[in-house]
Scaffold this motif. Structure first.
Motif, mmCIF file in Angstrom:
data_model
loop_
_atom_site.group_PDB
_atom_site.id
_atom_site.type_symbol
_atom_site.label_atom_id
_atom_site.label_comp_id
_atom_site.label_asym_id
_atom_site.label_seq_id
_atom_site.Cartn_x
_atom_site.Cartn_y
_atom_site.Cartn_z
ATOM 1 N N THR A 71 -5.919 1.102 -2.666
ATOM 2 C CA THR A 71 -5.822 0.092 -3.723
ATOM 3 C C THR A 71 -5.109 1.153 -4.799
ATOM 4 O OG1 THR A 71 -7.671 0.683 -5.155
ATOM 5 C CG2 THR A 71 -8.009 -0.823 -3.311
ATOM 6 N N PRO A 72 -4.300 0.027 -5.749
ATOM 7 C CA PRO A 72 -3.782 0.913 -6.819
ATOM 8 C C PRO A 72 -4.466 1.742 -7.684
ATOM 9 C CG PRO A 72 -3.265 -1.504 -6.947
ATOM 10 C CD PRO A 72 -4.476 -1.407 -6.017
ATOM 11 N N PHE A 73 -5.948 1.733 -7.630
ATOM 12 C CA PHE A 73 -6.852 2.514 -8.295
ATOM 13 C C PHE A 73 -7.610 3.693 -7.701
ATOM 14 C CE2 PHE A 73 -6.678 -1.820 -9.686
ATOM 15 C CZ PHE A 73 -5.820 -1.635 -11.072
ATOM 16 N N GLU A 74 -7.690 3.513 -6.453
ATOM 17 C CA GLU A 74 -8.448 4.458 -5.487
ATOM 18 C C GLU A 74 -7.980 4.554 -4.142
ATOM 19 O OE1 GLU A 74 -13.160 5.588 -4.945
ATOM 20 O OE2 GLU A 74 -12.424 3.349 -5.388
ATOM 21 N N GLN A 75 -8.222 5.701 -3.619
ATOM 22 C CA GLN A 75 -7.761 5.957 -2.106
ATOM 23 C C GLN A 75 -9.239 6.504 -1.689
ATOM 24 O OE1 GLN A 75 -3.964 7.809 -1.574
ATOM 25 N NE2 GLN A 75 -4.935 9.146 0.170
ATOM 26 N N GLN A 76 -9.512 5.929 -0.388
ATOM 27 C CA GLN A 76 -10.701 6.296 0.178
ATOM 28 C C GLN A 76 -10.330 6.746 1.587
ATOM 29 O OE1 GLN A 76 -13.658 3.295 -0.194
ATOM 30 N NE2 GLN A 76 -14.290 4.241 -2.069
ATOM 31 N N TRP A 77 -10.933 8.042 1.866
ATOM 32 C CA TRP A 77 -10.633 8.453 3.256
ATOM 33 C C TRP A 77 -11.405 7.736 4.207
ATOM 34 C CZ3 TRP A 77 -6.270 10.517 3.102
ATOM 35 C CH2 TRP A 77 -5.895 11.406 1.920
ATOM 36 N N ILE A 78 -11.204 7.512 5.382
ATOM 37 C CA ILE A 78 -11.674 6.674 6.639
ATOM 38 C C ILE A 78 -11.483 7.626 7.648
ATOM 39 C CG2 ILE A 78 -9.943 5.257 6.730
ATOM 40 C CD1 ILE A 78 -11.981 3.100 7.878
ATOM 41 N N GLU A 79 -12.585 7.895 8.709
ATOM 42 C CA GLU A 79 -12.581 8.271 9.658
ATOM 43 C C GLU A 79 -11.949 7.514 10.980
ATOM 44 O OE1 GLU A 79 -15.379 10.362 13.302
ATOM 45 O OE2 GLU A 79 -16.244 10.141 11.208
ATOM 46 N N VAL A 80 -11.120 7.901 11.858
ATOM 47 C CA VAL A 80 -10.537 6.971 12.752
ATOM 48 C C VAL A 80 -10.664 7.691 14.218
ATOM 49 C CG1 VAL A 80 -8.727 5.869 13.797
ATOM 50 C CG2 VAL A 80 -8.952 5.992 11.148
ATOM 51 N N GLU A 81 -11.393 7.449 15.039
ATOM 52 C CA GLU A 81 -11.767 8.129 16.344
ATOM 53 C C GLU A 81 -10.377 8.272 17.296
ATOM 54 O OE1 GLU A 81 -15.425 6.623 18.082
ATOM 55 O OE2 GLU A 81 -16.507 7.716 16.744
ATOM 56 N N VAL A 139 0.831 -1.218 0.177
ATOM 57 C CA VAL A 139 0.235 -0.107 0.078
ATOM 58 C C VAL A 139 0.894 1.043 0.099
ATOM 59 C CG1 VAL A 139 -1.828 1.445 1.194
ATOM 60 C CG2 VAL A 139 -1.776 -1.223 1.103
ATOM 61 N N GLU A 140 1.936 1.114 0.652
ATOM 62 C CA GLU A 140 2.983 2.602 0.678
ATOM 63 C C GLU A 140 3.411 2.922 -0.662
ATOM 64 O OE1 GLU A 140 4.952 -1.241 1.776
ATOM 65 O OE2 GLU A 140 3.320 -0.387 2.590
ATOM 66 N N LYS A 141 3.474 2.068 -1.527
ATOM 67 C CA LYS A 141 3.843 2.288 -2.875
ATOM 68 C C LYS A 141 3.005 2.724 -3.800
ATOM 69 C CE LYS A 141 7.632 -1.090 -2.499
ATOM 70 N NZ LYS A 141 8.349 -2.523 -2.955
ATOM 71 N N TRP A 142 1.569 2.731 -3.588
ATOM 72 C CA TRP A 142 0.435 2.915 -4.553
ATOM 73 C C TRP A 142 0.101 4.450 -4.096
ATOM 74 C CZ3 TRP A 142 -2.791 -1.604 -2.444
ATOM 75 C CH2 TRP A 142 -2.334 -2.719 -3.001
ATOM 76 N N THR A 143 0.093 5.028 -5.408
ATOM 77 C CA THR A 143 -0.454 6.663 -5.439
ATOM 78 C C THR A 143 -1.354 6.735 -6.329
ATOM 79 O OG1 THR A 143 1.502 7.144 -6.850
ATOM 80 C CG2 THR A 143 1.941 7.572 -4.766
ATOM 81 N N PRO A 144 -2.783 6.139 -6.094
ATOM 82 C CA PRO A 144 -4.018 6.617 -6.791
ATOM 83 C C PRO A 144 -4.241 7.751 -7.344
ATOM 84 C CG PRO A 144 -4.585 5.641 -4.924
ATOM 85 C CD PRO A 144 -2.978 5.625 -4.790
#
Length: 193
Positions: free
Chosen positions: A82-92, A29-34
């Motif tokens: 993912t290689p194609f998309e980055q989705q933001w997620i809320e973390v409390e 994941v650290e190498k992916w820049t979608p």
């Protein structure tokens, strides 16, 4: 593909655990820049539960899958990548929990292994530090992981760590040192967030 849960932590030696950790293959994941970014409509509550559009994600396999592609960005935000998309997620608080502990050895020869709420196994050490936050009245322990992630160490597991440190430190030492994998961590030293 069926999921086979790992064996009980207490039934494994630290050498067994280290082998399982080394064999684990997380996506790069650290190498992916979608280019495409969006909101996942997901939230990880402080108690470690994962939600999508307000509904609890109750399948552990789904949580493990999402956790395998989770990373923390340099600006502090969390994303599923993912290689194609980055989705933001809320973390409390922290995205994962350290829910079980196994200790082998004593002093600077001690090794501490933790089971996360996703069944991942982690050995604390120089690359996976125990970090103390909060304050003296209400310490909040964390375990450093990969990709900028952390696991909050659950209270019962923290008490086990404190008990080990007290047994080893002796009455004269109030610093609560605990060793793992050649690194000394101080359970009494609160770090800035």
């Amino acid at each position: 593909m069926p999921y086979d849960p790992p064996p009980e932590l207490q039934d494994l030696s630290l050498a067994d655990i280290a082998g399982l950790v080394a064999a684990r293959k997380l996506p790069p994941v650290e190498k992916w820049t979608p280019a495409h970014q969006s909101d996942s409509h997901m939230r990880i509550a402080a108690d470690g539960r994962w939600y999508h559009q307000g509904g609890l994600i109750s399948r552990p396999a789904m949580v493990r899958l999402f956790a395998s592609v989770l990373r923390r960005e340099p600006d502090g935000r969390y994303a599923l990548v993912t290689p194609f998309e980055q989705q933001w997620i809320e973390v409390e608080d922290a995205p994962l929990l350290a829910v079980e502990l196994k200790s082998e050895g004593t002093g600077d020869q001690r090794r501490l292994a933790f089971r996360l709420n996703t069944d991942e196994l982690v050995v604390a050490g120089p690359e996976r530090p125990i970090i103390m936050r909060g304050d003296a009245d209400e310490p909040r322990p964390y375990l450093g992981l990969w990709r900028g992630l952390e696991a909050r160490i659950e209270r019962a597991v923290y008490y086990d760590l404190v008990e080990l440190a007290l047994q080893e430190a002796g009455e004269a030492d109030t610093s609560l040192p605990i060793w793992s994998d050649g690194t000394c961590f101080r359970l009494d030293r609160i770090e800035d967030a």
